[in-house]
Design a protein around this motif. Structure first.
Motif, PDB file in Angstrom:
ATOM      1  N   PHE A 196       0.867  -1.171   0.000  1.00  0.00           N
ATOM      2  CA  PHE A 196       0.000   0.000   0.000  1.00  0.00           C
ATOM      3  C   PHE A 196       0.903   1.220   0.000  1.00  0.00           C
ATOM      4  N   ASP A 197       0.714   2.088  -0.983  1.00  0.00           N
ATOM      5  CA  ASP A 197       1.670   3.143  -1.294  1.00  0.00           C
ATOM      6  C   ASP A 197       0.913   4.448  -1.525  1.00  0.00           C
ATOM      7  N   THR A 198       1.467   5.542  -1.035  1.00  0.00           N
ATOM      8  CA  THR A 198       0.804   6.835  -1.234  1.00  0.00           C
ATOM      9  C   THR A 198       0.744   7.242  -2.695  1.00  0.00           C
ATOM     10  N   GLU A 199       1.520   6.583  -3.555  1.00  0.00           N
ATOM     11  CA  GLU A 199       1.433   6.861  -4.985  1.00  0.00           C
ATOM     12  C   GLU A 199       0.165   6.270  -5.595  1.00  0.00           C
ATOM     13  N   THR A 200      -0.407   5.261  -4.940  1.00  0.00           N
ATOM     14  CA  THR A 200      -1.549   4.555  -5.525  1.00  0.00           C
ATOM     15  C   THR A 200      -2.757   4.472  -4.581  1.00  0.00           C
ATOM     16  N   HIS A 201      -2.587   4.801  -3.299  1.00  0.00           N
ATOM     17  CA  HIS A 201      -3.665   4.671  -2.328  1.00  0.00           C
ATOM     18  C   HIS A 201      -3.709   5.896  -1.417  1.00  0.00           C
ATOM     19  N   VAL A 202      -4.887   6.128  -0.864  1.00  0.00           N
ATOM     20  CA  VAL A 202      -5.013   7.053   0.264  1.00  0.00           C
ATOM     21  C   VAL A 202      -4.908   6.199   1.516  1.00  0.00           C
ATOM     22  N   LEU A 203      -3.839   6.390   2.280  1.00  0.00           N
ATOM     23  CA  LEU A 203      -3.516   5.475   3.371  1.00  0.00           C
ATOM     24  C   LEU A 203      -4.129   5.944   4.687  1.00  0.00           C
ATOM     25  N   GLY A 204      -4.524   4.955   5.486  1.00  0.00           N
ATOM     26  CA  GLY A 204      -5.085   5.223   6.803  1.00  0.00           C
ATOM     27  C   GLY A 204      -4.582   4.208   7.798  1.00  0.00           C
ATOM     28  N   PRO A 205      -5.119   4.210   9.005  1.00  0.00           N
ATOM     29  CA  PRO A 205      -4.646   3.288  10.044  1.00  0.00           C
ATOM     30  C   PRO A 205      -4.714   1.824   9.635  1.00  0.00           C
ATOM     31  N   ASP A 206      -5.743   1.429   8.875  1.00  0.00           N
ATOM     32  CA  ASP A 206      -5.882   0.020   8.496  1.00  0.00           C
ATOM     33  C   ASP A 206      -4.675  -0.487   7.720  1.00  0.00           C
ATOM     34  N   HIS A 207      -4.080   0.336   6.881  1.00  0.00           N
ATOM     35  CA  HIS A 207      -2.941  -0.104   6.069  1.00  0.00           C
ATOM     36  C   HIS A 207      -1.714  -0.380   6.929  1.00  0.00           C
ATOM     37  N   ILE A 208      -1.541   0.401   7.994  1.00  0.00           N
ATOM     38  CA  ILE A 208      -0.420   0.150   8.901  1.00  0.00           C
ATOM     39  C   ILE A 208      -0.702  -1.068   9.773  1.00  0.00           C
ATOM     40  N   LEU A 209      -1.950  -1.169  10.249  1.00  0.00           N
ATOM     41  CA  LEU A 209      -2.324  -2.337  11.041  1.00  0.00           C
ATOM     42  C   LEU A 209      -2.143  -3.616  10.236  1.00  0.00           C
ATOM     43  N   ALA A 210      -2.493  -3.587   8.958  1.00  0.00           N
ATOM     44  CA  ALA A 210      -2.351  -4.768   8.105  1.00  0.00           C
ATOM     45  C   ALA A 210      -0.893  -5.171   7.969  1.00  0.00           C
ATOM     46  N   SER A 211      -0.005  -4.197   7.826  1.00  0.00           N
ATOM     47  CA  SER A 211       1.415  -4.507   7.656  1.00  0.00           C
ATOM     48  C   SER A 211       1.995  -5.171   8.890  1.00  0.00           C
ATOM     49  N   GLY A 212       1.396  -4.898  10.072  1.00  0.00           N
ATOM     50  CA  GLY A 212       1.902  -5.477  11.303  1.00  0.00           C
ATOM     51  C   GLY A 212       1.054  -6.615  11.852  1.00  0.00           C
ATOM     52  N   ALA A 213       0.126  -7.128  11.048  1.00  0.00           N
ATOM     53  CA  ALA A 213      -0.798  -8.171  11.528  1.00  0.00           C
ATOM     54  C   ALA A 213      -0.157  -9.547  11.415  1.00  0.00           C
ATOM     55  N   LEU A 214       0.784  -9.827  12.313  1.00  0.00           N
ATOM     56  CA  LEU A 214       1.518 -11.090  12.263  1.00  0.00           C
ATOM     57  C   LEU A 214       0.694 -12.194  12.928  1.00  0.00           C
ATOM     58  N   PRO A 215       0.291 -13.221  12.176  1.00  0.00           N
ATOM     59  CA  PRO A 215      -0.494 -14.310  12.777  1.00  0.00           C
ATOM     60  C   PRO A 215       0.418 -15.298  13.499  1.00  0.00           C
ATOM     61  N   PRO A 216      -0.127 -16.031  14.467  1.00  0.00           N
ATOM     62  CA  PRO A 216      -1.496 -15.956  14.990  1.00  0.00           C
ATOM     63  C   PRO A 216      -1.640 -14.935  16.108  1.00  0.00           C
ATOM     64  N   GLY A 217      -0.631 -14.079  16.299  1.00  0.00           N
ATOM     65  CA  GLY A 217      -0.728 -13.087  17.359  1.00  0.00           C
ATOM     66  C   GLY A 217      -1.810 -12.059  17.087  1.00  0.00           C
TER      67      GLY A 217
END
Length: 393
Positions: A196-217
């Motif tokens: 998810f990149d500011t060149e192609t998306h309007v970024l919000g909290p969900d994009h950062i949360l997704a990048s750190g969503a390490l399973p199964p934690g």
């Protein structure tokens, strides 16, 4: 094909690097790897860069690197270090007692055995209580939720992190184009690496949360009907995204690794587990760099050959393909790698004590200060291949 030289620099040089050399590059990129609690090292790196007036115009991160990147890109330069400190002090607030009134470490905790015990206690506390402003244990346990629900798929929930990001990151500022930001994730359904990149998306909290969503934690994050996990499952470093898939431009890249690919042979099962994690999450940064060096060498060779082709060949469709591939862009890549301490073990990435945070931050700061003492790190490469790699030890 000639092998490109890697420059190994020893810390301690007193040579000063002129920050004006940054104007030799079209892009200053800061590349931040995932590594949980070790990410405070990246805060120290950024503080040293800011003090040297080296402000990146592209930050790319994965997992904790995405959180640090968002705080950097989502604030004006004069507030970035303070906001980074605010984040790290908040999530390590539970374990702040080893310091005395003067801010010094208690003498009782300076030995390796006491520090090992303290770190293990801190990590155990994080497992059962979470980290303030970051994550909390799911109550009730995920096994008690209906199968198929998002609550049944993770041990912790990250609502507190969302609130922390909304407090520390100005998302309007992050998306206004002053600095490019990229966050690496993996699509749970397809298994594909997605940025998810500011060149192609309007970024919000969900994009950062997704990048750190390490399973199964942590739970997967749904974005536009798709669910995403931590990008570290595919690659824990954004190096390839910036260098190989980004625009071709003269680039000074600071690659900040929280896991070292190199290490000693383990002596017991605990060290085996630690070494396995280090190898898995180092993401073969050196291998990716070597591949890019070879590609860069070919690009320069192609560009040189195209200049000597006769006009009837230079205008052919085949030559056009070569012309698009070859160029004379230059890259300088500065590797800054966190070096683990003997008392840190398998839990070092979820050991959220204030003591360890301060040590990690300080290490990143001093490693970067030493690196910037070498003026060649900020100079545009002039060799035929157009690339220099600096590994600081």
């Amino acid at each position: 094909m000639a092998a490109q030289r890697s420059s190994l620099k020893q810390a301690g040089s007193t040579t000063g690097a002129s920050s004006t050399n940054r104007n030799s590059f079209e892009c200053i990129a800061l590349l931040l790897q995932g590594g949980g609690a070790l990410g405070a090292y990246q805060g120290g790196v950024y503080q040293a860069l800011a003090e040297a007036d080296l402000h990146p115009n592209w930050v790319a991160g994965i997992s904790i690197g995405a959180i640090n990147s968002a705080i950097i890109a989502g604030n004006p330069p004069e507030h970035r270090v303070a906001r980074l400190r605010a984040f790290w002090e908040q999530i390590t607030a539970r374990w702040n007692w080893p310091w005395n009134r003067e801010g010094l470490l208690s003498p009782l905790l300076t030995g390796e055995a006491p520090r090992t015990a303290l770190n293990q206690a801190s990590a155990t506390t994080a497992l059962f209580q979470g980290a303030p402003g970051f994550f909390t244990p799911r109550m009730p346990a995920p096994t008690l939720f209906p199968e198929g629900s998002i609550e049944a798929t993770s041990w912790y929930e990250t609502g507190q992190l969302r609130a922390t990001l909304e407090r520390l990151v100005d998302f309007d500022y992050l998306n206004d184009g002053r600095m490019r930001a990229s966050f690496g994730t993996v699509n749970v359904h397809t298994g594909n690496f997605v940025y998810f990149d500011t060149e192609t998306h309007v970024l919000g909290p969900d994009h950062i949360l997704a990048s750190g969503a390490l399973p199964p934690g942590f739970p997967a994050i749904e974005i536009e009907g798709e669910r995403y996990w931590d990008g570290g499952l595919v690659s824990n470093t954004p190096l390839q995204w910036v260098l190989q898939y980004g625009p071709r431009q003269d680039t000074l890249a600071f690659q900040v690794d929280l896991w070292s690919a190199r290490g000693e042979f383990p002596r017991n099962l605990a060290e085996v587990a630690t070494r396995q994690k280090e190898i898995s999450y180092s993401s073969r940064t050196r291998n990716q760099t070597d591949i890019f060096k070879r590609t860069q060498t070919v690009r320069h060779a192609v560009a040189a050959i195209m200049q000597h082709l006769p006009s009837e060949l230079r205008d052919s469709p085949e030559a056009k393909l070569f012309r698009e591939f070859g160029d004379h862009k230059a890259y300088s890549i500065v590797h800054l790698i966190y070096r683990t301490r003997n008392y840190e073990g398998y839990s070092k990435d979820f050991e959220f004590s204030r003591l360890s945070m301060e040590e990690h931050w300080r290490s990143g700061y001093h490693d970067t200060v030493r690196a910037l003492r070498h003026p060649e790190t900020l100079a545009r490469p002039t060799n035929p291949e157009g690339i220099e790699i600096f590994d600081f030890a």
